[in-house]
Enzyme design. Structure first.
Site, PDB file in Angstrom:
ATOM      1  N   GLY A  80       0.820  -1.209   0.000  1.00  0.00           N
ATOM      2  CA  GLY A  80       0.000   0.000   0.000  1.00  0.00           C
ATOM      3  C   GLY A  80       0.853   1.258   0.000  1.00  0.00           C
ATOM      4  O   GLY A  80       0.529   2.245  -0.664  1.00  0.00           O
ATOM      5  N   ASN A 159      -7.113   4.434   9.685  1.00  0.00           N
ATOM      6  CA  ASN A 159      -6.716   3.150  10.266  1.00  0.00           C
ATOM      7  C   ASN A 159      -6.747   3.146  11.790  1.00  0.00           C
ATOM      8  O   ASN A 159      -6.869   2.101  12.403  1.00  0.00           O
ATOM      9  CB  ASN A 159      -5.319   2.757   9.767  1.00  0.00           C
ATOM     10  N   SER A 207      -3.909  -2.652  -0.208  1.00  0.00           N
ATOM     11  CA  SER A 207      -2.834  -3.545   0.213  1.00  0.00           C
ATOM     12  C   SER A 207      -3.429  -4.879   0.626  1.00  0.00           C
ATOM     13  O   SER A 207      -4.356  -4.932   1.436  1.00  0.00           O
ATOM     14  CB  SER A 207      -2.084  -2.931   1.394  1.00  0.00           C
ATOM     15  N   HIS A 209      -2.449  -7.421   2.435  1.00  0.00           N
ATOM     16  CA  HIS A 209      -2.356  -8.027   3.774  1.00  0.00           C
ATOM     17  C   HIS A 209      -3.394  -7.482   4.753  1.00  0.00           C
ATOM     18  O   HIS A 209      -3.523  -7.982   5.862  1.00  0.00           O
ATOM     19  CB  HIS A 209      -0.933  -7.943   4.340  1.00  0.00           C
ATOM     20  N   THR A 245       9.724  -8.200 -11.955  1.00  0.00           N
ATOM     21  CA  THR A 245       9.055  -9.444 -12.340  1.00  0.00           C
ATOM     22  C   THR A 245       7.808  -9.656 -11.486  1.00  0.00           C
ATOM     23  O   THR A 245       7.854  -9.473 -10.269  1.00  0.00           O
ATOM     24  CB  THR A 245      10.024 -10.634 -12.174  1.00  0.00           C
ATOM     25  N   CYS A 333       2.960   1.284  12.956  1.00  0.00           N
ATOM     26  CA  CYS A 333       4.161   1.936  12.445  1.00  0.00           C
ATOM     27  C   CYS A 333       4.799   2.847  13.480  1.00  0.00           C
ATOM     28  O   CYS A 333       5.966   3.183  13.373  1.00  0.00           O
ATOM     29  CB  CYS A 333       3.825   2.760  11.211  1.00  0.00           C
TER      30      CYS A 333
HETATM   31  C1  PLP Z   1      -1.560  -0.614   6.410  1.00  0.00           C
HETATM   32  C2  PLP Z   1      -1.877   0.686   5.778  1.00  0.00           C
HETATM   33  C3  PLP Z   1      -1.059   1.220   4.774  1.00  0.00           C
HETATM   34  C4  PLP Z   1       0.242   0.583   4.358  1.00  0.00           C
HETATM   35  O1  PLP Z   1       0.093  -0.587   3.641  1.00  0.00           O
HETATM   36  P1  PLP Z   1       1.406  -1.509   3.446  1.00  0.00           P
HETATM   37  O2  PLP Z   1       1.009  -2.533   2.474  1.00  0.00           O
HETATM   38  O3  PLP Z   1       1.717  -2.061   4.784  1.00  0.00           O
HETATM   39  O4  PLP Z   1       2.470  -0.614   2.931  1.00  0.00           O
HETATM   40  C5  PLP Z   1      -1.430   2.409   4.183  1.00  0.00           C
HETATM   41  N1  PLP Z   1      -2.550   3.037   4.558  1.00  0.00           N
HETATM   42  C6  PLP Z   1      -3.360   2.574   5.515  1.00  0.00           C
HETATM   43  C7  PLP Z   1      -4.594   3.317   5.855  1.00  0.00           C
HETATM   44  C8  PLP Z   1      -3.047   1.384   6.165  1.00  0.00           C
HETATM   45  O5  PLP Z   1      -3.856   0.936   7.121  1.00  0.00           O
END
Ligand code: PLP
Length: 402
Positions: A80, A159, A207, A209, A245, A333
């Site tokens: 993300g 988030n 993203s 995950h 790739t 983070c």
């Molecule tokens: C987790 C998150 C991201 C970052 O995504 P990554 O794949 O970990 O870099 C960005 N924005 C928000 C709102 C998130 O919750």
């Protein structure tokens, strides 16, 4: 050995789904063949490699369907963070005369850090404030757009608090002023209905995950016709828009997860919302001095951010961790730093309250039993930390700051 340790039978209760999510068994199953037998390079001339193009295309279709985009509007990235960085980087390169960005004070660090770096290079950024409920004033946003504004970037949902911003309205303002609009929608698949056409955005970051696929795969939606300059330059992958790739297994995983997120929107959201509401109401009624951070609505259905008066979140998290309960204070983070959350600070929450705030975020895998366990343990923990528990036998846990 490390993996074996992690797989011990200790019970574990996961309330940190806004940080990352469990990989769905169905997702793992879909991606595994691309780590075992089908490990070729899709760009190869021979069949062993190029037959993987079909798998990548199918996944692209699944991800496009999640947000109602067209196939060519999807660029796979590594995360993300890369998606958001790439969008803003492209805007600044394709609009060279424009040296101003508009964003909010409560974005994910992906956008915050990009904005700060842009300022250091001589660019200008307007950091829009939010109110006590974590909400934006769209009129203020409208006023912030200038002649030299290259782009506006505003997250779809926060988030930390789950607060949802009026993206359609903001996108319409940007279009009327001929300014490109990016939204970080990373927190939203499986929680909100996503339709890039209805929303009117130019760019959207996701993203995998955060939707039950592995870490290390993301995507950027780029509306058809939007000028593009690559951020990661290399081979001609992703139609020349992102080198490297193709991460075939992860792309396949993302596709399957996207499909499942759409199903989840139909099948799981009311249960998760009810579970979150029960958890939140019970905590607020059984423990004194608990306040919600951020508006009750509009808010992500899985998120609860609560402030515990006269308690330090770091100490609460330590006690929770001893019981196998995973939660977080602020965003993952910033864990490790004792600075109050930038999101809560922007909302005008006092440093003391911000440092006493815990985020609990649920998923479709969260059970009633997990919530019951948390509800059983938390009141005594808070009482103990406040030094008022008659049952307390252990010494009070102190965080580094107290
Ligand atoms: C987790 C998150 C991201 C970052 O995504 P990554 O794949 O970990 O870099 C960005 N924005 C928000 C709102 C998130 O919750």
């Amino acid at each position: 050995m490390f993996a074996a340790e992690l797989m011990s039978n200790e019970p574990f209760y996961y309330f940190d789904n806004n940080a990352t999510t469990r990989v769905a068994p169905e997702v793992l199953e879909a991606m595994l063949p691309f780590l075992t037998e089908q490990w070729g390079n899709p760009s190869s001339a021979y069949t062993f490699g190029n037959r993987l193009v079909g798998a990548v295309d199918a996944a692209r279709e699944q991800v496009a369907a999640l947000i109602n985009a067209d196939l060519r509007e999807i660029i796979f990235t590594s995360c993300g963070t890369e998606s958001s960085n790439a969008a803003l980087n492209s805007v600044l390169l394709t609009r060279p005369g424009k040296r101003h960005l508009v964003t909010t004070a409560v974005e994910h660090s992906a956008n915050l850090k990009f904005g700060e770096a842009f300022e250091k290079r001589g660019g200008e950024v307007t950091w829009l404030p939010v109110d006590r409920a974590g909400q934006l004033d769209v009129h203020e946003l409208h006023e912030a757009i200038r002649e030299d504004t290259a782009a506006v970037t505003v997250m779809l949902a926060n988030n930390e608090t789950g607060v949802i911003f009026p993206i359609e309205e903001i996108a319409a303002m940007c279009r009327a002023k001929n300014v490109l609009f990016h939204t970080d929608a990373v927190q939203t698949p499986g929680k909100l209905k996503l339709d890039v056409k209805a929303m009117g955005v130019d760019f959207m970051s996701l993203s995998a995950h955060k939707l039950h696929a592995p870490k290390g795969i993301g995507m950027l939606y780029v509306r058809r016709g939007t000028p593009w300059q690559p951020y990661v330059m290399g081979g001609g992958q992703e139609s020349g828009r992102r080198g490297g790739t193709e991460n075939v297994a992860q792309i396949v995983a993302f596709g399957r997860a996207a499909e499942m997120a759409m199903a989840s929107l139909e099948n799981d959201t009311s249960r998760i919302r009810a579970l979150r509401d029960r958890m939140e109401a019970s905590i607020m009624s059984s423990i004194e001095g608990v306040t919600r951070n951020g508006a009750k609505e509009p808010r992500l259905l899985n998120t609860s951010n609560l402030s515990f008066a006269n308690c330090e979140a770091e100490a609460i998290l330590l006690l929770l961790d001893r019981e196998g309960i995973c939660a977080s204070s602020g965003s993952a983070c910033t864990t490790g730093s004792l600075a109050p959350s930038h999101v809560l600070t922007a909302m005008g929450v006092s440093p003391e309250h911000a440092l006493g705030s815990v985020r609990l975020s649920l998923s479709k895998y969260t059970t009633d039993a997990e919530v019951d366990f948390l509800l059983e343990k938390l009141p005594d923990m808070i009482a103990k930390l406040r030094g008022a528990s008659p049952r307390s036998t252990e010494p009070v846990v102190q965080s580094a700051q107290s």
